[in-house]
Every structure is written in C-alpha cells, then in structure tokens.
Design a protein around this motif. Structure first.
Motif, PDB file in Angstrom:
ATOM      1  N   HIS A  12     -30.260  35.816  13.893  1.00 12.07           N
ATOM      2  CA  HIS A  12     -30.906  37.096  13.595  1.00 12.07           C
ATOM      3  C   HIS A  12     -32.164  37.198  14.447  1.00 12.07           C
ATOM      4  O   HIS A  12     -32.917  36.226  14.567  1.00 12.07           O
ATOM      5  N   VAL A  13     -32.386  38.371  15.023  1.00 12.31           N
ATOM      6  CA  VAL A  13     -33.600  38.611  15.809  1.00 12.31           C
ATOM      7  C   VAL A  13     -34.141  39.991  15.458  1.00 12.31           C
ATOM      8  O   VAL A  13     -33.409  40.982  15.499  1.00 12.31           O
ATOM      9  N   HIS A  14     -35.426  40.031  15.112  1.00 13.84           N
ATOM     10  CA  HIS A  14     -36.135  41.286  14.918  1.00 13.84           C
ATOM     11  C   HIS A  14     -37.061  41.510  16.111  1.00 13.84           C
ATOM     12  O   HIS A  14     -37.742  40.584  16.560  1.00 13.84           O
ATOM     13  N   HIS A  19     -34.044  45.415  13.620  1.00 15.77           N
ATOM     14  CA  HIS A  19     -33.221  44.231  13.367  1.00 15.77           C
ATOM     15  C   HIS A  19     -32.101  44.254  14.414  1.00 15.77           C
ATOM     16  O   HIS A  19     -31.044  44.836  14.209  1.00 15.77           O
ATOM     17  N   VAL A  20     -32.355  43.618  15.573  1.00 15.72           N
ATOM     18  CA  VAL A  20     -31.477  43.780  16.732  1.00 15.72           C
ATOM     19  C   VAL A  20     -30.208  42.939  16.615  1.00 15.72           C
ATOM     20  O   VAL A  20     -29.106  43.422  16.869  1.00 15.72           O
ATOM     21  N   LEU A  21     -30.346  41.670  16.271  1.00 16.66           N
ATOM     22  CA  LEU A  21     -29.181  40.796  16.085  1.00 16.66           C
ATOM     23  C   LEU A  21     -29.033  40.489  14.607  1.00 16.66           C
ATOM     24  O   LEU A  21     -29.996  40.116  13.932  1.00 16.66           O
ATOM     25  N   ARG A  22     -27.786  40.595  14.127  1.00 23.02           N
ATOM     26  CA  ARG A  22     -27.538  40.533  12.689  1.00 23.02           C
ATOM     27  C   ARG A  22     -26.458  39.498  12.368  1.00 23.02           C
ATOM     28  O   ARG A  22     -25.323  39.837  12.058  1.00 23.02           O
ATOM     29  N   GLU A  56     -37.891  34.537  20.294  1.00 28.00           N
ATOM     30  CA  GLU A  56     -37.751  33.646  19.146  1.00 28.00           C
ATOM     31  C   GLU A  56     -36.834  34.280  18.095  1.00 28.00           C
ATOM     32  O   GLU A  56     -36.977  35.471  17.792  1.00 28.00           O
ATOM     33  N   PRO A  57     -35.904  33.500  17.552  1.00 28.98           N
ATOM     34  CA  PRO A  57     -35.051  34.045  16.490  1.00 28.98           C
ATOM     35  C   PRO A  57     -35.821  34.210  15.187  1.00 28.98           C
ATOM     36  O   PRO A  57     -36.764  33.460  14.913  1.00 28.98           O
ATOM     37  N   THR A  58     -35.400  35.186  14.407  1.00 27.47           N
ATOM     38  CA  THR A  58     -35.932  35.337  13.056  1.00 27.47           C
ATOM     39  C   THR A  58     -35.267  34.340  12.122  1.00 27.47           C
ATOM     40  O   THR A  58     -35.912  33.764  11.239  1.00 27.47           O
ATOM     41  N   ARG A  59     -33.972  34.125  12.364  1.00 24.88           N
ATOM     42  CA  ARG A  59     -33.211  33.174  11.556  1.00 24.88           C
ATOM     43  C   ARG A  59     -32.012  32.720  12.373  1.00 24.88           C
ATOM     44  O   ARG A  59     -31.553  33.427  13.265  1.00 24.88           O
ATOM     45  N   ARG A 212     -21.608  44.997  18.837  1.00 21.45           N
ATOM     46  CA  ARG A 212     -21.842  46.377  18.420  1.00 21.45           C
ATOM     47  C   ARG A 212     -22.886  46.367  17.314  1.00 21.45           C
ATOM     48  O   ARG A 212     -22.700  45.707  16.288  1.00 21.45           O
ATOM     49  N   HIS A 213     -23.996  47.049  17.546  1.00 15.60           N
ATOM     50  CA  HIS A 213     -25.089  47.115  16.573  1.00 15.60           C
ATOM     51  C   HIS A 213     -25.515  45.718  16.112  1.00 15.60           C
ATOM     52  O   HIS A 213     -25.767  45.499  14.919  1.00 15.60           O
ATOM     53  N   GLY A 214     -25.584  44.788  17.058  1.00 13.66           N
ATOM     54  CA  GLY A 214     -26.109  43.465  16.750  1.00 13.66           C
ATOM     55  C   GLY A 214     -25.147  42.521  16.078  1.00 13.66           C
ATOM     56  O   GLY A 214     -25.551  41.446  15.619  1.00 13.66           O
ATOM     57  N   ARG A 215     -23.861  42.894  16.027  1.00  9.44           N
ATOM     58  CA  ARG A 215     -22.849  42.020  15.420  1.00  9.44           C
ATOM     59  C   ARG A 215     -21.682  41.817  16.382  1.00  9.44           C
ATOM     60  O   ARG A 215     -21.382  42.689  17.194  1.00  9.44           O
TER      61      ARG A 215
END
Length: 267
Positions: A12-14, A19-22, A56-59, A212-215
């Motif tokens: 996950h990256v914000h 919230h770009v990567l989910r 840096e990743p959020t998670r 698509r949309h971070g997924r």
C-alpha cells in the motif's frame, strides 16, 4: 528453492491524500521479463519507484534479490531507468560521463579505474559507442534515453527496472532498445518494465501484470494487440499524466536513496 528477484506483498502506498497502491502483490522470478501495464494513474510508476527505494510504502513488504528492501539490498546489482528524465538536464556532460555516474552508489563515492572503458562498453550495448564523447545536449531524445539505459547497464545488473523506456522515442531507437534487451535477456537478465504498449518488446515479454486503480487485475499472458493499436503504422500517443510527476535531471547524480530522492519524486 531460488528466491524471487522481486517479491512484493500487500503493498500500500499513499501520496498525500491519495491511496495510490491498494494491496499489490507482485513476484518476478530470475530470468523473467514482466511488463507492467495499465492506464495513466493506475499506479505503475508508484509501484516501480517503491520497489527501487524512491518512495516509502505505507504498508506491505518488498524483497529484492532475497533481501528486505533497505540497506541490506545489493543495489549495485539492480539497474533502474526512471521515466522521462533527460540525459541533457543540468550541467552539460558527455554521454560517457552520464553513463559512468551509474557506477556511483552509497558504497562508492568515486569512479573506479577503467570507468571510461566500462562506460563505452555500456554505450556499445545500446548502439552509441561512437557518441561517447558527445555532449548529451547534442543527442536526440531517443539517443538520450538510450544513454540513460546504458547508465543502468554499466553496473552489469542482475535485475533491470525500467519506467516507460521507449515513451516518446523514435522507431529506430525503439528497435535498437529491443535488440539490446533481447541480448541481455538471453544472458539471464531479469526485467520489470512499465509500458503503455508492448510494441517492439512484445516478443520478449514472458508475463504481463495489469494495474487498475492501484490493484492488480491481471497477472498472466500478455495481451494481444487489437484494432489499429496492433498495426505497424499506428502511433500511440498518451498525455503521460502519471500519478507522480517526472523526476528532475538531478536524479542522475548521487543521492540519499539508491536511485533518486523522494523529494524529487513527490509533488
């Protein structure tokens, strides 16, 4: 069991409020050539920039060559070509000097002996050996992009990460790049490459991952071209409104992160 060259788990990256990567999972095994596809804003550039330590990743977790992303990663075994950085930006330099800067990293602050030979050999790999002493601001856009690819190749990487390496370059430069990649892949290079279209690289791609949309919405066989996109004369032009702006020319130098500073990659 051989460790994956790149192993991304639940990433996950914000970026600011976005919230770009989910929850992205991505595995690239040694010797694979994986294309990362998706519309503008889908998270492709954010993903590769997080993989190489720019963001840096959020998670989530990222392992490179069997090492958790961080100081233990052997960065000298990883090459990175960022998106749309001009080799002619900043202080005028020769093609050989720009390529030689790829030999610098946090563990090496001075160029090694024989750097000119190494730079020329890397330029020869992209068909520019005869332009080694030319100022980069005298090269075409396609030639400048090939200089940046040579900069990544000069360290003889095991893994090469490229963010839209042929965007905006002419057909001869695309063909030269594809021929170079074919030779390197035959020698065992592992590649993760962001593309809008497979184009000249179609024959090299072993797998495609679509965001698509971070997924991740597809991980498998590369898509076949269809309609006019698959025709020889079609020119595919995109606005390149990516989710993170292009980095500045100072990304060519030595910075606090393995490849370019996080400040440059953020708005």
């Amino acid at each position: 069991m051989t460790a994956p060259a790149i192993d991304v788990r639940d990433l996950h990256v914000h970026l600011g409020a976005s919230h770009v990567l989910r929850g992205v999972d991505l595995r690239v095994d040694p010797g694979e050539v994986v294309a990362l596809l998706g519309a503008n804003g889908s998270g492709k550039s954010t993903l590769v920039r997080t993989v190489v330590g720019v963001l840096e990743p959020t998670r989530g977790e990222v392992d490179l060559l069997g090492h958790r992303r961080g100081s233990d990663v052997p960065w000298d075994r990883i090459g990175y070509v960022p998106q749309r950085v001009s080799a002619a930006a900043g202080v005028p330099s020769t093609a050989a000097e720009v390529v030689a800067s790829g030999l610098l990293h946090r563990g090496r602050l001075t160029l090694p002996r024989g750097w000119r030979r190494q730079a020329r050999e890397a330029l020869a790999q992209v068909g520019l050996a005869d332009r080694a002493d030319d100022a980069t601001n005298r090269l075409s856009g396609g030639q400048q992009q090939r200089v940046l690819i040579a900069r990544a190749l000069v360290r003889s990487p095991e893994v090469l990460v490229l963010d839209e390496p042929v965007a905006g370059v002419d057909r001869p430069s695309q063909e030269a790049f594809a021929a170079t990649m074919a030779r390197l892949v035959d020698d065992g290079l592992t590649v993760l490459v962001v593309l809008h279209e497979l184009g000249e690289l179609a024959g090299l791609i072993s797998r495609a991952v679509v965001l698509r949309h971070g997924r991740v919405v597809h991980d498998g066989a590369p898509p076949r071209p269809h309609g006019e996109h698959g025709t020889e004369g079609h020119e595919h032009i995109h606005p390149h409104t990516s989710e993170v702006p292009a980095v500045s020319g100072s990304g060519l130098g030595l910075t606090d992160t393995p490849f370019e500073s996080e400040q440059e990659a953020r708005p």
